[in-house]
Design a protein around this motif. Structure first.
Motif, short mmCIF file in Angstrom:
data_model
loop_
_atom_site.label_atom_id
_atom_site.label_comp_id
_atom_site.label_asym_id
_atom_site.label_seq_id
_atom_site.Cartn_x
_atom_site.Cartn_y
_atom_site.Cartn_z
N ASP A 292 -34.76 29.18 -14.51
CA ASP A 292 -33.82 28.66 -15.49
C ASP A 292 -33.77 27.13 -15.51
O ASP A 292 -33.47 26.53 -16.53
CB ASP A 292 -32.40 29.19 -15.20
CG ASP A 292 -32.33 30.70 -15.29
OD1 ASP A 292 -32.99 31.27 -16.17
OD2 ASP A 292 -31.62 31.30 -14.46
N ASN A 293 -34.04 26.51 -14.37
CA ASN A 293 -33.98 25.05 -14.25
C ASN A 293 -35.16 24.58 -13.41
O ASN A 293 -35.15 24.73 -12.19
CB ASN A 293 -32.66 24.62 -13.61
CG ASN A 293 -32.51 23.10 -13.54
OD1 ASN A 293 -33.47 22.36 -13.69
ND2 ASN A 293 -31.29 22.64 -13.29
N PRO A 294 -36.18 24.01 -14.02
CA PRO A 294 -37.39 23.62 -13.28
C PRO A 294 -37.14 22.55 -12.22
O PRO A 294 -37.99 22.34 -11.35
CB PRO A 294 -38.34 23.12 -14.36
CG PRO A 294 -37.46 22.77 -15.52
CD PRO A 294 -36.31 23.72 -15.46
N ASP A 295 -35.99 21.87 -12.27
CA ASP A 295 -35.68 20.87 -11.24
C ASP A 295 -35.28 21.50 -9.91
O ASP A 295 -35.39 20.87 -8.86
CB ASP A 295 -34.54 19.96 -11.71
CG ASP A 295 -34.96 19.00 -12.83
OD1 ASP A 295 -36.17 18.69 -12.90
OD2 ASP A 295 -34.10 18.61 -13.62
N ILE A 296 -34.79 22.74 -9.95
CA ILE A 296 -34.34 23.43 -8.75
C ILE A 296 -35.43 24.35 -8.25
O ILE A 296 -35.97 25.16 -9.02
CB ILE A 296 -33.05 24.22 -9.01
CG1 ILE A 296 -31.94 23.32 -9.57
CG2 ILE A 296 -32.57 24.91 -7.73
CD1 ILE A 296 -30.68 24.07 -9.98
N THR A 297 -35.76 24.26 -6.97
CA THR A 297 -36.78 25.15 -6.44
C THR A 297 -36.66 25.25 -4.93
O THR A 297 -35.89 24.52 -4.29
CB THR A 297 -38.19 24.65 -6.81
OG1 THR A 297 -39.14 25.69 -6.54
CG2 THR A 297 -38.57 23.40 -6.04
N PHE A 298 -37.41 26.19 -4.37
CA PHE A 298 -37.46 26.35 -2.92
C PHE A 298 -38.44 25.34 -2.34
O PHE A 298 -39.55 25.17 -2.84
CB PHE A 298 -37.91 27.77 -2.54
CG PHE A 298 -38.01 27.98 -1.05
CD1 PHE A 298 -36.89 28.24 -0.30
CD2 PHE A 298 -39.24 27.91 -0.41
CE1 PHE A 298 -36.97 28.43 1.08
CE2 PHE A 298 -39.34 28.10 0.96
CZ PHE A 298 -38.21 28.36 1.70
N VAL A 299 -38.02 24.67 -1.28
CA VAL A 299 -38.85 23.68 -0.58
C VAL A 299 -39.05 24.14 0.85
O VAL A 299 -38.07 24.39 1.57
CB VAL A 299 -38.19 22.29 -0.60
CG1 VAL A 299 -38.99 21.31 0.25
CG2 VAL A 299 -38.03 21.79 -2.04
N ALA A 300 -40.28 24.26 1.26
CA ALA A 300 -40.57 24.59 2.67
C ALA A 300 -40.30 23.34 3.51
O ALA A 300 -40.92 22.30 3.30
CB ALA A 300 -42.02 25.02 2.83
N PRO A 301 -39.35 23.39 4.44
CA PRO A 301 -39.00 22.19 5.21
C PRO A 301 -40.17 21.66 6.05
O PRO A 301 -41.05 22.43 6.45
CB PRO A 301 -37.87 22.68 6.13
CG PRO A 301 -37.35 23.91 5.45
CD PRO A 301 -38.52 24.54 4.79
N ALA B 15 -34.32 16.67 -8.87
CA ALA B 15 -33.95 15.52 -9.70
C ALA B 15 -32.76 14.77 -9.11
O ALA B 15 -32.55 13.59 -9.42
CB ALA B 15 -33.63 15.97 -11.12
N MET B 16 -31.98 15.42 -8.26
CA MET B 16 -30.76 14.83 -7.72
C MET B 16 -30.80 14.63 -6.20
O MET B 16 -29.95 13.94 -5.65
CB MET B 16 -29.56 15.70 -8.10
CG MET B 16 -29.41 15.93 -9.60
SD MET B 16 -28.06 17.05 -10.02
CE MET B 16 -26.64 16.00 -9.68
N ALA B 17 -31.77 15.27 -5.54
CA ALA B 17 -31.84 15.16 -4.07
C ALA B 17 -33.30 15.16 -3.63
O ALA B 17 -33.70 15.93 -2.74
CB ALA B 17 -31.08 16.32 -3.43
#
Length: 353
Positions: A243-252, A140-142
């Motif tokens: 805890d926060n669905p906006d934060i997750t692991f992203v495969a580069p 949501a922020m990046a």
């Protein structure tokens, strides 16, 4: 009456034999790889006892080097830390495959780890837990952070974090269109790559909120919003996502960096029976799932994901489509002396203004 006495004697003899053969397994491993409930089941089933020391790759090598391979009976370094350490320090002994239940292991991972841990014609490692490092992003922020070098974009200035460790050097190299693993056999070519990455990471320093050291530290920074994008492990991203669905692991886009933590036998270990019993025990599908549910990473056990929590499976699938899986850059063995070059590069980055 005589039959009952005879049966009792047999039981007593069997128990005495188990006690006589019981050993204390001194296990040098990562946090989460030897949960208390798994240890309890193992001790009850085998009669062995387990003493756990948690560590990381650098500390494992240092501890075993300081004792010439003594002090522990089973250790769990990553597969890229085995052949070079054996070549330099002689701190391991070969795996006796006759004592390993190979059917418990995913064949491709067993073969890959055997290839990556073979030294002087002998295999020194077996695969256990695997996973990746890449990006953990507050989408949501990046939302534009999709690759390692995106951490240096002005849109996230002052709100990114990564470690001053070798994965950062390697990840940035791939994101810059370089191939560090292909240069492993050429010290001069590898140094040229390091020099380019050093310039990039030095220029990126104003973007960095802090260089994180521990998993809890970076998770807290992401939770608080002080950091909105970071290089980190997949499990940390999935834990935050709960805890926060906006934060997750992203495969580069350049590829996540894949690791496999192994089983190795320290050269002067004295409880080989317990070590092999532990290996064969924890690779059973039911036990492997117990470890995954605690550690957050999957294992090389056949059907080891059968009893893993549905939420963890869903988060894994959300981060990795097939293309991202195919693009994982698996760490090969580190040639002797290479980490000294990396260490000098990291020191210069840290000292730069």
């Amino acid at each position: 009456m005589k039959l009952a006495l005879f049966s009792t004697a047999l039981v007593a003899t069997a128990l005495s034999a188990q006690v006589a053969s019981a050993e204390t397994l001194r296990l040098l491993t990562w946090g989460g790889y030897a949960p208390d409930d798994v240890i309890a089941l193992f001790e009850a089933e085998t009669g062995h006892t387990v003493e756990v020391t948690t560590s990381n790759n650098e500390e494992m090598i240092a501890k075993l080097r300081a004792t010439n391979g003594g002090g522990f009976d089973l250790a769990q370094p990553s597969q890229d830390r085995i052949t070079s350490a054996q070549e330099e320090f002689g701190i391991y002994k070969p795996i006796d495959m006759a004592r390993v239940n190979s059917e418990l292991f995913i064949p491709s991972m067993l073969a890959a780890t055997a290839g990556n841990t073979t030294y002087n014609g002998e295999v020194f490692g077996l695969p256990h837990v695997w996973g990746t490092s890449g990006l953990v992003v507050n989408t949501a922020m990046a939302a534009d952070v999709k690759d390692y070098t995106d951490l240096c974009d002005a849109s996230v200035a002052g709100k990114v974090s990564y470690r001053l460790k070798r994965p950062t050097l390697i990840g940035f190299a791939y994101s810059m269109g370089l191939d560090p693993f292909a240069a492993y056999g050429d010290t001069a070519a590898y140094q040229e790559i390091l020099d380019q990455v050093e310039a990039e990471l030095t220029a990126c320093k104003p973007n960095v909120k802090t260089y994180w050291d521990g998993g809890d530290e970076i998770k807290n920074l992401l939770r608080s919003g002080e950091v909105v994008a970071s290089m980190a492990w997949d499990t940390g991203g999935w834990q935050l996502n709960a805890d926060n669905p906006d934060i997750t692991f992203v495969a580069p886009e350049a590829g996540a960096l894949g690791w496999i933590d192994t089983f190795v036998l320290p050269a002067r270990g004295r409880a080989d029976d317990a070590a092999y019993d532990w290996i064969n025990f924890v690779m059973r599908p039911d036990i492997a799932a117990m470890i995954t549910n605690v550690a957050g990473n999957f294992t090389a056990a056949v059907d080891g994901d059968a009893d893993v929590s549905a939420d963890l499976k869903a988060r894994y699938q959300g981060s990795f489509d097939q293309a991202a899986i195919d693009n994982i850059k698996w760490y090969p063995p580190v040639p002797a002396g290479l980490e000294a070059l990396e260490g000098a590069t990291l020191d210069r980055i840290n000292a730069a203004n």
